[in-house]
Design a protein around this motif. Structure first.
Motif, PDB file in Angstrom:
ATOM      1  N   PRO A 260       0.809  -1.232   0.000  1.00  0.00           N
ATOM      2  CA  PRO A 260       0.000   0.000   0.000  1.00  0.00           C
ATOM      3  C   PRO A 260       0.832   1.268   0.000  1.00  0.00           C
ATOM      4  O   PRO A 260       0.379   2.316  -0.476  1.00  0.00           O
ATOM      5  N   GLN A 261       2.044   1.198   0.537  1.00  0.00           N
ATOM      6  CA  GLN A 261       2.886   2.388   0.591  1.00  0.00           C
ATOM      7  C   GLN A 261       3.339   2.819  -0.795  1.00  0.00           C
ATOM      8  O   GLN A 261       3.500   4.014  -1.066  1.00  0.00           O
ATOM      9  N   PHE A 262       3.560   1.846  -1.698  1.00  0.00           N
ATOM     10  CA  PHE A 262       3.939   2.205  -3.061  1.00  0.00           C
ATOM     11  C   PHE A 262       2.774   2.860  -3.797  1.00  0.00           C
ATOM     12  O   PHE A 262       2.966   3.773  -4.606  1.00  0.00           O
ATOM     13  N   VAL A 263       1.550   2.391  -3.536  1.00  0.00           N
ATOM     14  CA  VAL A 263       0.384   3.042  -4.126  1.00  0.00           C
ATOM     15  C   VAL A 263       0.293   4.486  -3.642  1.00  0.00           C
ATOM     16  O   VAL A 263       0.071   5.419  -4.422  1.00  0.00           O
ATOM     17  N   ALA A 264       0.485   4.682  -2.335  1.00  0.00           N
ATOM     18  CA  ALA A 264       0.443   6.032  -1.780  1.00  0.00           C
ATOM     19  C   ALA A 264       1.555   6.894  -2.344  1.00  0.00           C
ATOM     20  O   ALA A 264       1.378   8.097  -2.586  1.00  0.00           O
ATOM     21  N   GLN A 265       2.715   6.290  -2.592  1.00  0.00           N
ATOM     22  CA  GLN A 265       3.858   7.048  -3.118  1.00  0.00           C
ATOM     23  C   GLN A 265       3.527   7.652  -4.476  1.00  0.00           C
ATOM     24  O   GLN A 265       3.754   8.848  -4.724  1.00  0.00           O
ATOM     25  N   TRP A 266       2.983   6.844  -5.387  1.00  0.00           N
ATOM     26  CA  TRP A 266       2.718   7.344  -6.737  1.00  0.00           C
ATOM     27  C   TRP A 266       1.486   8.237  -6.772  1.00  0.00           C
ATOM     28  O   TRP A 266       1.407   9.153  -7.596  1.00  0.00           O
ATOM     29  N   ALA A 267       0.530   8.002  -5.883  1.00  0.00           N
ATOM     30  CA  ALA A 267      -0.602   8.930  -5.801  1.00  0.00           C
ATOM     31  C   ALA A 267      -0.130  10.293  -5.312  1.00  0.00           C
ATOM     32  O   ALA A 267      -0.552  11.345  -5.829  1.00  0.00           O
ATOM     33  N   ALA A 268       0.753  10.305  -4.309  1.00  0.00           N
ATOM     34  CA  ALA A 268       1.312  11.571  -3.815  1.00  0.00           C
ATOM     35  C   ALA A 268       2.142  12.252  -4.891  1.00  0.00           C
ATOM     36  O   ALA A 268       2.122  13.490  -5.022  1.00  0.00           O
ATOM     37  N   THR A 269       2.855  11.480  -5.681  1.00  0.00           N
ATOM     38  CA  THR A 269       3.628  12.062  -6.788  1.00  0.00           C
ATOM     39  C   THR A 269       2.703  12.735  -7.790  1.00  0.00           C
ATOM     40  O   THR A 269       3.007  13.820  -8.305  1.00  0.00           O
ATOM     41  N   GLY A 270       1.562  12.107  -8.073  1.00  0.00           N
ATOM     42  CA  GLY A 270       0.592  12.714  -8.985  1.00  0.00           C
ATOM     43  C   GLY A 270       0.056  14.030  -8.447  1.00  0.00           C
ATOM     44  O   GLY A 270      -0.095  15.000  -9.190  1.00  0.00           O
ATOM     45  N   ARG A 271      -0.227  14.089  -7.141  1.00  0.00           N
ATOM     46  CA  ARG A 271      -0.715  15.341  -6.547  1.00  0.00           C
ATOM     47  C   ARG A 271       0.346  16.429  -6.611  1.00  0.00           C
ATOM     48  O   ARG A 271       0.042  17.590  -6.883  1.00  0.00           O
ATOM     49  N   LEU A 272       1.590  16.043  -6.356  1.00  0.00           N
ATOM     50  CA  LEU A 272       2.673  17.025  -6.415  1.00  0.00           C
ATOM     51  C   LEU A 272       2.830  17.567  -7.836  1.00  0.00           C
ATOM     52  O   LEU A 272       2.988  18.780  -8.038  1.00  0.00           O
ATOM     53  N   ASN A 273       2.768  16.693  -8.820  1.00  0.00           N
ATOM     54  CA  ASN A 273       2.861  17.141 -10.215  1.00  0.00           C
ATOM     55  C   ASN A 273       1.709  18.066 -10.574  1.00  0.00           C
ATOM     56  O   ASN A 273       1.886  19.036 -11.315  1.00  0.00           O
ATOM     57  N   ALA A 274       0.508  17.737 -10.083  1.00  0.00           N
ATOM     58  CA  ALA A 274      -0.647  18.589 -10.366  1.00  0.00           C
ATOM     59  C   ALA A 274      -0.429  19.988  -9.808  1.00  0.00           C
ATOM     60  O   ALA A 274      -0.710  20.994 -10.475  1.00  0.00           O
ATOM     61  N   HIS A 275       0.086  20.055  -8.595  1.00  0.00           N
ATOM     62  CA  HIS A 275       0.336  21.365  -7.983  1.00  0.00           C
ATOM     63  C   HIS A 275       1.403  22.142  -8.752  1.00  0.00           C
ATOM     64  O   HIS A 275       1.237  23.333  -9.040  1.00  0.00           O
ATOM     65  N   VAL A 276       2.494  21.482  -9.108  1.00  0.00           N
ATOM     66  CA  VAL A 276       3.576  22.158  -9.836  1.00  0.00           C
ATOM     67  C   VAL A 276       3.062  22.665 -11.180  1.00  0.00           C
ATOM     68  O   VAL A 276       3.369  23.798 -11.594  1.00  0.00           O
ATOM     69  N   GLU A 277       2.278  21.826 -11.870  1.00  0.00           N
ATOM     70  CA  GLU A 277       1.752  22.235 -13.172  1.00  0.00           C
ATOM     71  C   GLU A 277       0.855  23.458 -13.032  1.00  0.00           C
ATOM     72  O   GLU A 277       0.915  24.393 -13.825  1.00  0.00           O
ATOM     73  N   GLU A 278       0.023  23.488 -12.004  1.00  0.00           N
ATOM     74  CA  GLU A 278      -0.880  24.621 -11.807  1.00  0.00           C
ATOM     75  C   GLU A 278      -0.112  25.884 -11.415  1.00  0.00           C
ATOM     76  O   GLU A 278      -0.440  26.979 -11.875  1.00  0.00           O
ATOM     77  N   MET A 279       0.889  25.727 -10.571  1.00  0.00           N
ATOM     78  CA  MET A 279       1.675  26.891 -10.176  1.00  0.00           C
ATOM     79  C   MET A 279       2.444  27.468 -11.371  1.00  0.00           C
ATOM     80  O   MET A 279       2.586  28.679 -11.501  1.00  0.00           O
ATOM     81  N   PHE A 280       2.920  26.590 -12.245  1.00  0.00           N
ATOM     82  CA  PHE A 280       3.648  27.078 -13.416  1.00  0.00           C
ATOM     83  C   PHE A 280       2.691  27.771 -14.373  1.00  0.00           C
ATOM     84  O   PHE A 280       3.007  28.821 -14.942  1.00  0.00           O
ATOM     85  N   THR A 281       1.500  27.195 -14.559  1.00  0.00           N
ATOM     86  CA  THR A 281       0.529  27.808 -15.466  1.00  0.00           C
ATOM     87  C   THR A 281       0.044  29.151 -14.950  1.00  0.00           C
ATOM     88  O   THR A 281      -0.111  30.100 -15.715  1.00  0.00           O
TER      89      THR A 281
END
Length: 664
Positions: A260-281
Motif C-alpha cells: 500500500p505504501q507504493f500506491v500512496a507514493q505514486w498517488a502523492a507524486t501525482g498530486r505534487l505534479n498537479a500542484h507544480v503544473e498549476e503553479m507554473f501555469t
C-alpha cells in the motif's frame, strides 16, 4: 473548450492557481496480482521473442550451474596430487589407491582411509596432474564464456521486448486520451493525468527492464541449482531447503506491508505534479496576489507527503534483503558444518563439498535477488495500475458506423427539445429549442452560469445531450462522426491556446492540410483579422517561434492569432466564445469589421458578456438558468424592457455612487 462558465462541471481537484491537487481521491488498495497478470498480457505480442530469450536464459543458467561442479573436479585433481605426494613419503612407489586405503586401515587410521577412498585415483608419490587440471580449467572457461554469451543475448532480447511493450502501452494511452470525454478531464487534475502518462509509464519501463530478466534467470537458477544439489547430496540439499519456507513467508509478510505504501507514493507524486503544473501555469497570478508563500507551503506539504510515502515504502521493502542475507548466511553455516562431517566420514569428496557450498550460495542468491526486487516490482505494478485506471476510464460514445453525411452543407443548426445536466440531481438545460439559419449570427447572452458555453459544448459533442437532439442541416449530430462534425466548425475561445512553433504553423493548425492554403488566401485572412500588421513588426515575421503559451505576445495579439486561425479553416459554422474579451477597443472595431465580412455565408454563434459586440447579431438569445427567456434583435429586446434590457442597462448605465444614494 473551456468549461462552462459558472455552472461548468463538477468541481475539479486543483482546479485553480492555488488548488494544489486537493481533493484527489484516496488511492485504493492495489490489486497486485491482477495488475501484474494484466501487464503480462500486454507482452503477448512479444511471445516469440520471450520464448527465444527464455531459451537463452535456460542455456545460460545451465552452463552457469555446471560451472561449480567442474571447478569441484579441479579441486579434486589438486587435492589428489597433494595427498599423493604426502603418501609417497610413507608408501612405496607404485602403490595403488586400494592398497593405500588397506594400509591405512591396517594402521588403524580409518578416517583418512575413508577420505582417501572417496577421492578416487590417488597415486602415492605422484603430484598434481597438470595436464588433467588444464583440461578441467579449460572446460570451465568455455562453460562460463558460453553462459556469458547466452546471458547477453537474453538481456538484449528482454530489453527489446520490454521497450516494444511499453511503446504499445504509450500508444494505447495516447489513443485513449482521444477517446475519453471532456467530463473525465474536467474531474481530474491535469498534473495527475500527465504523471500517469509520463512518470508512471517510465517507471513501468524501468522496473520491467530491471526485474523481468532477473526474475526469469532467478527461477531457472533455483531449479537448476536444486537439481545439482540433490545430485551431489540429497542430505545437504534438504538442509539447504530448510530456509526456503522461512524466506518465502518473510518476503510475503514484508511485501504485504509495503504494497500500500507504493500506491500512496505514486498517488502523492501525482498530486505534487498537479500542484507544480498549476503553479507554473498560473505563476503570474500567484505573484500578483502575493500567494508565493501559500504556494510554497502547499508544495512543501505535498513534497513531504511524497517523501513520507517513499520513505515508508522503501524502508519496509528494504528490510527484505538484509533478512534474506541473514537466512542465506545461516544456510551457509549449516551446509559447511554438515558437509565437512560427511567429507571426514568419506561420504563426499572435498570437491563435491566445495561445489555444494557454491551451489548453496547460488541457491540463496536468486532468492535474495527476488526479495530485493520486490520493492521495484511493487513500485512498477503500482504505476501500471494507475496507467490501467486511465485506460479503463469511461469513453465517449463511439461514432456511428456507417455515419450519415448531410445532403446539403448550408450550416443550419437546430436545438430540438434539448435537455442536459452535469449532475443528474441538478438540471441545467431543460426542453430548449433554438434554430440558427444558415448565414445568420446568433448571439447568446446571459449571466454567469446560465448555460451559454454549455450549448457550444453540446453542439461540438464535447458532452452528449440527455434528451432531445441537435441537428446540422437536418441530420442529428449523433449520426455524424465527431471528426466530420467538428471539421465544419471553427472555434475561438476566451482562453487562447498556442503551441510551440512558428506563428505561421499556429495559424495553419486549424486547416486539415495547412499546405492547401495558398499564400494569397493566408495573407488575406491575416490582414482581415489585423494579424498581419503586428506580425510584420516582429524580427522573423511569420517565422517567429512562439513558446508554449505565446508569452512573447500580448493577450490581444494571441487572441487575434486564434481568430485568424479559425478564419483560415474556412468552416461552415463559427463559434466565438468571448473571442474579443482580450482585444483593445480599437482592435475590437477592426475585428468586428473583419468578422462581419468573413461571417458572410456562415452560421455564427457568439457568446458575449460585452453586449456592445453583438448589437448587429441577427438573433440575440438571452439565457437564464439553462432556459431561453428572450430572443430577438437588439432593438426589439431593448424595447421589450426584459432581461436583455436589464443586462444592457447594467453595463452602460452610470454606476450609482454613495453620494447619489443619500438624499440631501
Amino acid at each position: 473548450m473551456s468549461a462552462p462558465a459558472g455552472r461548468s462541471a463538477p468541481p475539479r481537484p486543483g482546479g485553480g492557481p492555488m488548488g494544489g491537487g486537493a481533493g484527489m481521491p484516496t488511492a485504493r488498495a492495489m490489486d497486485f496480482a491482477g495488475s501484474l497478470r494484466r501487464f503480462a498480457g500486454t507482452m503477448r505480442p512479444e511471445r516469440a521473442r520471450v520464448a527465444v530469450l527464455t531459451a537463452c536464459g535456460v542455456a545460460s543458467v545451465a552452463l552457469t550451474v555446471l560451472g561449480p561442479k567442474i571447478l569441484g573436479d579441479a579441486t579434486n585433481v589438486i587435492f589428489a596430487g597433494v595427498v599423493g605426494q604426502m603418501l609417497g613419503r610413507t608408501l612405496p612407489a607404485g602403490t595403488t589407491t586400494d592398497e593405500a586405503v588397506a594400509a591405512l586401515r591396517a594402521a588403524g587410521d580409518d578416517t583418512q582411509a575413508d577420505m582417501l577412498a572417496s577421492m578416487g585415483d590417488v597415486v602415492p608419490g605422484q603430484g598434481v596432474d597438470t595436464e588433467q587440471l588444464a583440461q578441467v580449467l579449460g572446460t570451465a572457461v568455455l562453460v562460463y564464456l558460453g553462459a556469458f554469451v547466452f546471458g547477453w543475448l537474453q538481456s538484449r532480447l528482454m530489453t527489446v521486448a520490454v521497450q516494444h511493450t511499453v511503446r504499445r502501452l504509450r500508444d494505447d494511452v495516447e489513443a485513449k486520451l482521444h477517446r475519453i470525454p471532456l467530463s473525465y478531464v474536467d474531474k481530474q487534475a491535469k498534473g495527475d493525468i500527465l504523471s500517469r502518462v509520463t512518470n508512471d509509464i517510465d517507471n513501468v519501463a524501468q522496473t520491467t527492464t530491471q526485474t523481468l530478466a532477473q526474475l526469469v534467470t532467478a527461477v531457472l537458477t533455483v531449479v537448476g541449482v536444486l537439481a545439482m544439489m540433490f545430485w551431489i547430496s540429497w542430505v545437504l540439499a534438504l538442509v539447504a531447503l530448510v530456509t526456503v519456507p522461512l524466506s518465502v513467508l518473510l518476503t510475503m509478510a514484508i511485501a504485504k506491508r509495503s504494497q500500500p505504501q507504493f500506491v500512496a507514493q505514486w498517488a502523492a507524486t501525482g498530486r505534487l505534479n498537479a500542484h507544480v503544473e498549476e503553479m507554473f501555469t498560473g505563476h503570474a497570478l500567484v505573484k500578483v496576489y502575493g500567494r508565493q508563500a501559500d504556494a510554497a507551503a502547499t508544495f512543501a506539504r505535498e513534497n513531504e507527503a511524497v517523501y513520507d510515502a517513499t520513505r515508508r515504502s522503501q524502508f519496509i521493502s528494504g528490510t527484505i534483503q538484509p533478512s534474506m542475507g541473514f537466512l542465506a548466511n545461516l544456510n551457509y553455516v549449516l551446509v559447511a558444518v554438515i558437509g565437512g562431517l560427511r567429507v571426514a566420514s568419506g561420504q563426499l569428496s572435498i570437491g563435491d563439498v566445495q561445489a555444494f557450498i557454491q551451489y548453496s550460495r547460488q541457491f540463496t542468491q536468486p532468492l535474495t535477488q527476488v526479495a530485493s526486487m520486490m520493492n521495484l516490482l511493487q513500485s512498477g505494478v503500482a504505476s501500471a495500475e494507475r496507467v490501467f485506471e486511465l485506460l479503463d476510464a469511461p469513453e465517449q460514445r463511439p461514432d456511428p458506423d456507417p455515419a450519415r453525411v448531410p445532403e446539403r452543407t448550408g450550416g443550419r443548426v437546430a436545438f430540438e427539445g434539448v435537455a442536459f445536466s452535469y449532475d443528474p440531481d441538478e438540471p441545467l438545460i431543460e426542453d430548449l429549442d433554438l434554430v440558427a439559419e444558415p448565414g445568420r449570427t446568433i448571439a447568446i447572452v446571459g449571466p454567469t452560469g446560465a448555460g451559454k458555453t454549455t450549448l457550444v459544448n453540446l453542439l461540438m459533442r464535447f458532452y452528449e445531450v440527455d434528451a432531445g437532439r441537435i441537428t446540422l442541416d437536418g441530420v442529428d449530430t449523433r449520426e455524424l462522426t465527431r471528426d466530420a462534425l467538428r471539421s465544419r466548425i471553427g472555434m475561438v475561445l476566451q482562453d487562447t491556446w498556442l503551441f510551440e512553433g512558428t506563428i505561421e504553423e499556429n495559424l495553419r493548425y486549424g486547416v486539415r492540410d495547412g499546405d492547401d492554403v495558398d499564400e494569397e488566401a493566408f495573407l488575406a485572412a491575416t490582414r482581415a483579422t489585423s494579424v498581419d500588421p503586428f506580425v510584420r513588426t516582429l524580427p522573423d515575421g511569420y517565422d517567429t517561434v512562439l513558446d508554449g503559451d505565446g508569452g512573447a505576445l500580448s493577450a490581444g495579439e494571441r487572441q487575434l492569432l486564434t481568430i485568424a486561425r479559425a478564419f483560415l479553416a474556412d468552416p461552415d459554422i463559427l463559434v466565438l466564445d468571448e473571442a474579443t474579451s482580450s482585444v483593445d477597443t480599437r482592435t475590437e472595431v477592426l475585428v468586428q469589421e473583419a468578422m462581419n465580412a468573413l461571417r458572410s455565408g456562415r452560421t455564427s454563434f457568439v457568446i458575449a458578456h460585452r453586449l456592445s459586440t453583438i448589437r448587429d447579431a441577427d438573433l440575440i438569445v438571452v439565457m437564464e438558468h439553462g432556459r431561453i427567456v428572450e430572443q430577438g434583435d437588439h432593438a426589439r429586446l431593448l424595447e421589450a424592457g426584459g432581461a436583455y434590457a436589464r443586462l444592457y442597462a447594467s453595463q452602460f448605465a452610470a454606476p450609482l455612487t454613495a453620494t447619489d444614494a443619500v438624499p440631501e
